[in-house]
Design a protein around this motif. Structure first.
Motif, mmCIF file in Angstrom:
data_model
loop_
_atom_site.group_PDB
_atom_site.id
_atom_site.type_symbol
_atom_site.label_atom_id
_atom_site.label_comp_id
_atom_site.label_asym_id
_atom_site.label_seq_id
_atom_site.Cartn_x
_atom_site.Cartn_y
_atom_site.Cartn_z
ATOM 1 N N UNK A 181 0.969 -1.168 0.197
ATOM 2 C CA UNK A 181 -0.152 0.085 0.016
ATOM 3 C C UNK A 181 0.954 1.036 -0.003
ATOM 4 N N UNK A 182 2.119 1.213 0.686
ATOM 5 C CA UNK A 182 3.041 2.269 0.562
ATOM 6 C C UNK A 182 3.480 2.482 -0.923
ATOM 7 N N UNK A 183 3.549 1.342 -1.389
ATOM 8 C CA UNK A 183 4.224 1.492 -2.879
ATOM 9 C C UNK A 183 3.209 2.041 -3.873
ATOM 10 N N UNK A 184 1.997 1.590 -3.473
ATOM 11 C CA UNK A 184 0.845 2.314 -4.279
ATOM 12 C C UNK A 184 0.328 3.725 -3.884
ATOM 13 N N UNK A 185 1.063 4.188 -2.949
ATOM 14 C CA UNK A 185 0.772 5.248 -2.448
ATOM 15 C C UNK A 185 -0.680 5.608 -1.727
ATOM 16 N N UNK A 186 -1.018 4.977 -1.257
ATOM 17 C CA UNK A 186 -2.308 4.220 -0.433
ATOM 18 C C UNK A 186 -1.844 4.709 1.125
ATOM 19 N N UNK A 187 -0.607 4.576 1.443
ATOM 20 C CA UNK A 187 -0.153 4.706 2.975
ATOM 21 C C UNK A 187 0.963 5.612 2.940
ATOM 22 N N UNK A 188 1.328 6.286 3.904
ATOM 23 C CA UNK A 188 2.398 7.000 3.982
ATOM 24 C C UNK A 188 3.916 6.174 4.163
ATOM 25 N N UNK A 189 4.578 6.863 3.288
ATOM 26 C CA UNK A 189 6.108 6.027 3.064
ATOM 27 C C UNK A 189 6.609 6.141 4.841
ATOM 28 N N UNK A 190 7.348 5.105 5.236
ATOM 29 C CA UNK A 190 7.900 5.284 6.560
ATOM 30 C C UNK A 190 6.895 5.107 7.816
ATOM 31 N N UNK A 191 5.611 4.805 7.404
ATOM 32 C CA UNK A 191 4.578 4.779 8.509
ATOM 33 C C UNK A 191 4.387 3.410 8.993
ATOM 34 N N UNK A 192 5.168 2.426 8.525
ATOM 35 C CA UNK A 192 4.689 1.000 8.824
ATOM 36 C C UNK A 192 5.275 0.817 10.312
ATOM 37 N N UNK A 193 4.340 0.241 11.178
ATOM 38 C CA UNK A 193 4.822 -0.124 12.489
ATOM 39 C C UNK A 193 4.169 -1.507 12.758
ATOM 40 N N UNK A 194 5.058 -2.679 13.097
ATOM 41 C CA UNK A 194 4.591 -3.966 13.206
ATOM 42 C C UNK A 194 3.937 -3.939 14.630
ATOM 43 N N UNK A 195 2.913 -4.650 14.776
ATOM 44 C CA UNK A 195 1.852 -4.943 15.757
ATOM 45 C C UNK A 195 2.232 -6.108 16.620
ATOM 46 N N UNK A 196 1.919 -7.062 15.785
ATOM 47 C CA UNK A 196 1.754 -8.554 16.321
ATOM 48 C C UNK A 196 1.883 -9.605 15.414
ATOM 49 N N UNK A 197 2.278 -10.698 15.683
ATOM 50 C CA UNK A 197 2.328 -11.807 14.584
ATOM 51 C C UNK A 197 1.592 -13.084 15.149
ATOM 52 N N UNK A 198 1.186 -13.930 14.157
ATOM 53 C CA UNK A 198 0.440 -15.013 14.394
ATOM 54 C C UNK A 198 0.873 -16.045 13.464
ATOM 55 N N UNK A 199 0.989 -17.279 14.043
ATOM 56 C CA UNK A 199 1.001 -18.403 13.499
ATOM 57 C C UNK A 199 -0.110 -19.083 12.706
ATOM 58 N N UNK A 200 -0.147 -19.947 11.809
ATOM 59 C CA UNK A 200 -1.298 -20.969 11.335
ATOM 60 C C UNK A 200 -1.649 -22.202 12.153
ATOM 61 N N UNK A 201 -2.795 -22.016 12.340
ATOM 62 C CA UNK A 201 -3.373 -23.508 13.226
ATOM 63 C C UNK A 201 -4.322 -24.134 12.545
ATOM 64 N N UNK A 202 -5.053 -25.190 13.262
ATOM 65 C CA UNK A 202 -6.100 -25.982 12.645
ATOM 66 C C UNK A 202 -6.937 -26.370 13.756
ATOM 67 N N UNK A 203 -8.279 -26.194 13.284
ATOM 68 C CA UNK A 203 -9.318 -26.364 13.888
ATOM 69 C C UNK A 203 -10.504 -27.271 13.476
ATOM 70 N N UNK A 204 -11.261 -28.018 14.591
ATOM 71 C CA UNK A 204 -12.453 -28.869 13.918
ATOM 72 C C UNK A 204 -13.733 -28.355 14.830
ATOM 73 N N UNK A 205 -14.814 -28.894 14.260
ATOM 74 C CA UNK A 205 -16.074 -28.701 14.714
ATOM 75 C C UNK A 205 -15.922 -28.775 16.499
ATOM 76 N N UNK A 206 -16.901 -27.984 17.205
ATOM 77 C CA UNK A 206 -16.765 -28.445 18.411
ATOM 78 C C UNK A 206 -17.129 -29.755 18.783
ATOM 79 N N UNK A 207 -16.285 -30.282 19.524
ATOM 80 C CA UNK A 207 -16.619 -31.920 20.151
ATOM 81 C C UNK A 207 -16.297 -32.925 19.033
#
Length: 248
Positions: A84-110
């Motif tokens: 988005x910064x490259x596209x001009x939709x976000x301000x250059x230099x404004x990126x701030x990392x907030x949090x990270x997440x891994x990928x997991x698996x789930x099944x229907x309850x029970x």
């Protein structure tokens, strides 16, 4: 005590920066939603600012930005913010990392929880189940690469069920449309009607960083920056971890 510390930090930010309450408009993908919502409530209480947030899928966020919708802050996967910064939709230099997440698996309850404790066990599970849910976001794209890496892309192709942008994979699982499903762990752990099984095993796991960027032409850029500082303050870390994420 932690809540009091967060509130004190937010108050300090307000006193040192913005003196007037502002309405901050945010456009965000959904992986950080639970932690973000809890922290934003604290931020609003401490500062008097009002935060209005639209949560949707990555493709929908990209479309809204391309259409020129006005926001002050954008929250997406880090590489998407960079784009988005490259596209001009976000301000250059404004990126701030907030949090990270891994990928997991789930099944229907029970439902019985399949074995995904090793790469081989995961591969066997994927070949055994009748249907597999995945998303249009970063975790979905990554899972397609995982299937290729495991050498089972052709075998599972007919089992795959992809959600529309903005729809949680948990919906497919809870409704019985997918026997198992993959998504960011933070999007699975609190979803009603499903049971979280666990993360991708071993070196198959990849963490996705979620970041914030100031929207080009933001009317409340300073207030948005104060919000980002609040979300990344050390006192916010326990809330982030509670919701299946890791601080940046």
């Amino acid at each position: 005590m932690k809540t009091a510390t967060i509130l004190a930090a937010a108050s300090a930010l307000l006193l040192s920066g913005m003196a007037e309450a502002a309405e901050i408009k945010v456009l965000s993908t959904q992986a950080t939603q639970e932690a973000y919502a809890e922290l934003v409530a604290q931020f609003e209480k401490a500062t008097g600012h009002k935060v209005t947030t639209v949560f949707t899928g990555t493709l929908n966020v990209q479309k809204r930005l391309a259409d020129g919708e006005a926001y002050d802050l954008i929250i997406m996967a880090g590489p998407a913010i960079d784009e988005q910064i490259k596209l001009g939709k976000a301000v250059a230099g404004s990126r701030v990392d907030l949090a990270k997440s891994g990928t997991g698996l789930a099944v229907r309850k029970g439902a019985a929880k399949p074995d995904i404790s090793s790469v081989d066990a995961l591969k066997k599970t994927l070949l055994t189940v009748k249907s597999i849910g995945y998303s249009t976001g970063p975790s979905g794209l990554y899972m397609l690469a995982v299937f290729e890496r495991l050498g089972i892309a052709d075998q599972v192709k007919g089992k795959l069920k992809q959600t529309p942008s903005g729809v949680f994979v948990g919906t497919l699982i809870a409704n019985g449309d997918a026997e198992v499903g993959f998504q960011q762990i933070s999007e699975l752990v609190h979803f009603a009607g499903i049971d979280y099984v666990g993360p991708l095993p071993g070196d198959l796991q990849r963490m996705t960083m979620f970041s914030a960027g100031i929207r080009s032409g933001a009317k409340q850029a300073d207030a948005a920056k104060a919000l980002v500082k609040f979300l990344t303050a050390p006192a916010a870390a326990p809330v982030i971890r509670k919701h299946g994420l890791e601080p940046a």
